[in-house]
Design a protein around this motif. Sequence first.
Motif, PDB file in Angstrom:
ATOM      1  N   GLY A  78       8.994   4.729  -8.679  1.00 21.10           N
ATOM      2  CA  GLY A  78       7.890   5.243  -7.873  1.00 21.10           C
ATOM      3  C   GLY A  78       7.094   4.123  -7.232  1.00 21.10           C
ATOM      4  O   GLY A  78       6.672   4.222  -6.068  1.00 21.10           O
ATOM      5  N   SER A  79       6.918   3.035  -7.967  1.00 19.00           N
ATOM      6  CA  SER A  79       6.144   1.912  -7.455  1.00 19.00           C
ATOM      7  C   SER A  79       6.841   1.235  -6.285  1.00 19.00           C
ATOM      8  O   SER A  79       6.206   0.869  -5.294  1.00 19.00           O
ATOM      9  CB  SER A  79       5.900   0.894  -8.576  1.00 19.00           C
ATOM     10  N   VAL A  80       8.155   1.042  -6.392  1.00 20.41           N
ATOM     11  CA  VAL A  80       8.901   0.406  -5.304  1.00 20.41           C
ATOM     12  C   VAL A  80       8.819   1.267  -4.045  1.00 20.41           C
ATOM     13  O   VAL A  80       8.636   0.753  -2.929  1.00 20.41           O
ATOM     14  CB  VAL A  80      10.366   0.164  -5.718  1.00 20.41           C
ATOM     15  N   ILE A  81       8.935   2.584  -4.211  1.00 19.64           N
ATOM     16  CA  ILE A  81       8.787   3.477  -3.055  1.00 19.64           C
ATOM     17  C   ILE A  81       7.383   3.329  -2.466  1.00 19.64           C
ATOM     18  O   ILE A  81       7.199   3.308  -1.245  1.00 19.64           O
ATOM     19  CB  ILE A  81       9.069   4.933  -3.462  1.00 19.64           C
ATOM     20  N   GLY A  82       6.385   3.209  -3.338  1.00 17.16           N
ATOM     21  CA  GLY A  82       5.018   3.008  -2.869  1.00 17.16           C
ATOM     22  C   GLY A  82       4.842   1.712  -2.105  1.00 17.16           C
ATOM     23  O   GLY A  82       4.129   1.655  -1.097  1.00 17.16           O
ATOM     24  N   LEU A  83       5.508   0.642  -2.579  1.00 16.10           N
ATOM     25  CA  LEU A  83       5.438  -0.643  -1.882  1.00 16.10           C
ATOM     26  C   LEU A  83       6.003  -0.532  -0.478  1.00 16.10           C
ATOM     27  O   LEU A  83       5.470  -1.097   0.479  1.00 16.10           O
ATOM     28  CB  LEU A  83       6.222  -1.699  -2.666  1.00 16.10           C
ATOM     29  N   ILE A  84       7.106   0.189  -0.354  1.00 16.63           N
ATOM     30  CA  ILE A  84       7.736   0.358   0.958  1.00 16.63           C
ATOM     31  C   ILE A  84       6.877   1.241   1.857  1.00 16.63           C
ATOM     32  O   ILE A  84       6.766   1.006   3.069  1.00 16.63           O
ATOM     33  CB  ILE A  84       9.146   0.959   0.785  1.00 16.63           C
ATOM     34  N   ALA A  85       6.247   2.252   1.254  1.00 14.04           N
ATOM     35  CA  ALA A  85       5.457   3.201   2.038  1.00 14.04           C
ATOM     36  C   ALA A  85       4.121   2.626   2.499  1.00 14.04           C
ATOM     37  O   ALA A  85       3.561   3.096   3.497  1.00 14.04           O
ATOM     38  CB  ALA A  85       5.211   4.473   1.223  1.00 14.04           C
ATOM     39  N   ALA A  86       3.605   1.618   1.788  1.00 16.48           N
ATOM     40  CA  ALA A  86       2.251   1.129   2.062  1.00 16.48           C
ATOM     41  C   ALA A  86       2.045   0.670   3.509  1.00 16.48           C
ATOM     42  O   ALA A  86       1.074   1.081   4.151  1.00 16.48           O
ATOM     43  CB  ALA A  86       1.892   0.016   1.084  1.00 16.48           C
ATOM     44  N   PRO A  87       2.916  -0.188   4.080  1.00 12.21           N
ATOM     45  CA  PRO A  87       2.689  -0.595   5.480  1.00 12.21           C
ATOM     46  C   PRO A  87       2.717   0.588   6.449  1.00 12.21           C
ATOM     47  O   PRO A  87       1.980   0.610   7.435  1.00 12.21           O
ATOM     48  CB  PRO A  87       3.838  -1.575   5.750  1.00 12.21           C
ATOM     49  N   ILE A  88       3.580   1.559   6.167  1.00 12.65           N
ATOM     50  CA  ILE A  88       3.648   2.751   7.022  1.00 12.65           C
ATOM     51  C   ILE A  88       2.335   3.515   6.956  1.00 12.65           C
ATOM     52  O   ILE A  88       1.799   3.969   7.979  1.00 12.65           O
ATOM     53  CB  ILE A  88       4.829   3.640   6.598  1.00 12.65           C
ATOM     54  N   LEU A  89       1.802   3.658   5.743  1.00 10.87           N
ATOM     55  CA  LEU A  89       0.545   4.383   5.582  1.00 10.87           C
ATOM     56  C   LEU A  89      -0.609   3.663   6.268  1.00 10.87           C
ATOM     57  O   LEU A  89      -1.491   4.307   6.858  1.00 10.87           O
ATOM     58  CB  LEU A  89       0.236   4.576   4.099  1.00 10.87           C
ATOM     59  N   ILE A  90      -0.626   2.332   6.191  1.00  9.31           N
ATOM     60  CA  ILE A  90      -1.688   1.581   6.869  1.00  9.31           C
ATOM     61  C   ILE A  90      -1.658   1.876   8.361  1.00  9.31           C
ATOM     62  O   ILE A  90      -2.694   2.103   8.994  1.00  9.31           O
ATOM     63  CB  ILE A  90      -1.545   0.072   6.609  1.00  9.31           C
ATOM     64  N   ASN A  91      -0.451   1.874   8.936  1.00  8.82           N
ATOM     65  CA  ASN A  91      -0.323   2.124  10.370  1.00  8.82           C
ATOM     66  C   ASN A  91      -0.640   3.570  10.732  1.00  8.82           C
ATOM     67  O   ASN A  91      -1.202   3.840  11.788  1.00  8.82           O
ATOM     68  CB  ASN A  91       1.092   1.780  10.846  1.00  8.82           C
ATOM     69  N   ARG A  92      -0.274   4.503   9.865  1.00  6.00           N
ATOM     70  CA  ARG A  92      -0.423   5.917  10.184  1.00  6.00           C
ATOM     71  C   ARG A  92      -1.834   6.446   9.932  1.00  6.00           C
ATOM     72  O   ARG A  92      -2.398   7.162  10.757  1.00  6.00           O
ATOM     73  CB  ARG A  92       0.580   6.737   9.355  1.00  6.00           C
ATOM     74  N   VAL A  93      -2.386   6.131   8.742  1.00  7.09           N
ATOM     75  CA  VAL A  93      -3.663   6.750   8.356  1.00  7.09           C
ATOM     76  C   VAL A  93      -4.772   5.743   8.115  1.00  7.09           C
ATOM     77  O   VAL A  93      -5.928   6.136   7.915  1.00  7.09           O
ATOM     78  CB  VAL A  93      -3.480   7.641   7.103  1.00  7.09           C
ATOM     79  N   GLY A  94      -4.455   4.447   8.093  1.00  7.70           N
ATOM     80  CA  GLY A  94      -5.473   3.438   7.856  1.00  7.70           C
ATOM     81  C   GLY A  94      -5.640   3.117   6.380  1.00  7.70           C
ATOM     82  O   GLY A  94      -5.183   3.845   5.498  1.00  7.70           O
TER      83      GLY A  94
END
Length: 437
Positions: A78-94
């Motif tokens: 779950g953490s590795v998926i979160g690491l990958i998702a983090a930059p996407i979330l920054i760009n999408r929702v801040g």
Amino acid sequence: MDSTPVFRPLRHPDPPEHSMQQQLSARGLRAWRNAIFTIFALSGLSLATWVSRLPAVRDELGIDTLQLGVLIFCMSAGSVIGLIAAPILINRVGARVGMVGALLVVSIGLVLIGVGSDVVASAPVVGLGLALFGFGNGTCDVIMNVEAAAVEKQAGRTLMPLMHAFFSFGTVAGAGLGALASALAVPIVVHASVMAVVIAVTVLAVIRFVPAGAEADESASAAAASTAPLERERVPFRQRLIASLAVWKDVRLLLIGVIMLGMAFAEGSANDWLTIAVVDGHHQDNTVGAIVFWVFTASMTAGRIAGGPVLDRFGRVPVLRVSALLGVIGILLFIVSPLPWLAFVGTVFWALGCSLGFPVGMSAAADVDDPRLSAARVSAVAIIGYCAFLVGPPLIGLLAHEFGILGALLLILVLVVLAGLASPAARERRPSPVPAR
């Protein structure tokens, strides 16, 4: 000791008039800094809540070391998926929405861990809780470190070790509360649920002090770039992806990643296996295991509080070399000690040895001529560090099944030695010479 002169970070020049709107007031900057301090602390509190009750979770589920390693792998995945998702979330929702959402997922995960342990005694339910817990923490960890690097640049002084000290404050508080809950036989579900509420309420209270919208985006990706336009053009996703991947070609950055790998592996393995090593390897009870974990987190905190002045006095490279040596001595003492008090001493050295690796790696990654590259570089080394931090513990679990928990900890020594050998990559960047007029 390394005799290379130490170059202190320079305060960034004042921005030109057209970008003054990008800058925060002194009061706003302090509020932003304190909010990120608090989020670091909440992340540490959540982790320590889980780790301090880990032996009790194992006992409630009636599982062995290998099965526990599989459960921890759920958190790591779950953490590795979160690491990958983090930059996407920054760009999408801040960053604001990203951190709030991540810590709310962490809170849900904690509740499920408690329910799965005490109420239904189900390993799959605990595994689901750990997967959510890991995803939330992995996502939050990257975003809060990128934000911390942005705050550090806006402030014009070194703050990253203190940021991570607040993470350690959270782990100290969580470990102490966990030891108390264990001593008082508080049910895991009650303990975890109370901590989940505390985390959720606190992040909702402080997040308003984190800049939102374009201001936060500029701060996170180019906080000190005086030439940044007031309104950025929308960059196509493909170009953003290529720019993000380009930083992985930097050999110096990869060596900084080796430092992060070794030190994060040492810290992450202690977070998930120190209590088990005390209980199974040194034959102490669950409460003593929680107390030893508290000693580890308290020592980590002390190392990070002292880290700023020590780094300013001696520089990154000598400090990292001494840290690696302390870590090796501490881990060896903990493994081979025939006396409980020597294991306590080893725990202190172990914690001091790995206390500065992660924050120094973050600062070194952000230490580039073009500050607009800082966010991508910080994200890259954060991914390396957190992969070690999160994938390492399940590996220790698999080795422990074959060689015993104390024998499995020998793997950490190799990685800490490699981190020490790679320490020159973190050397302070020399300021670019000012051309003569």
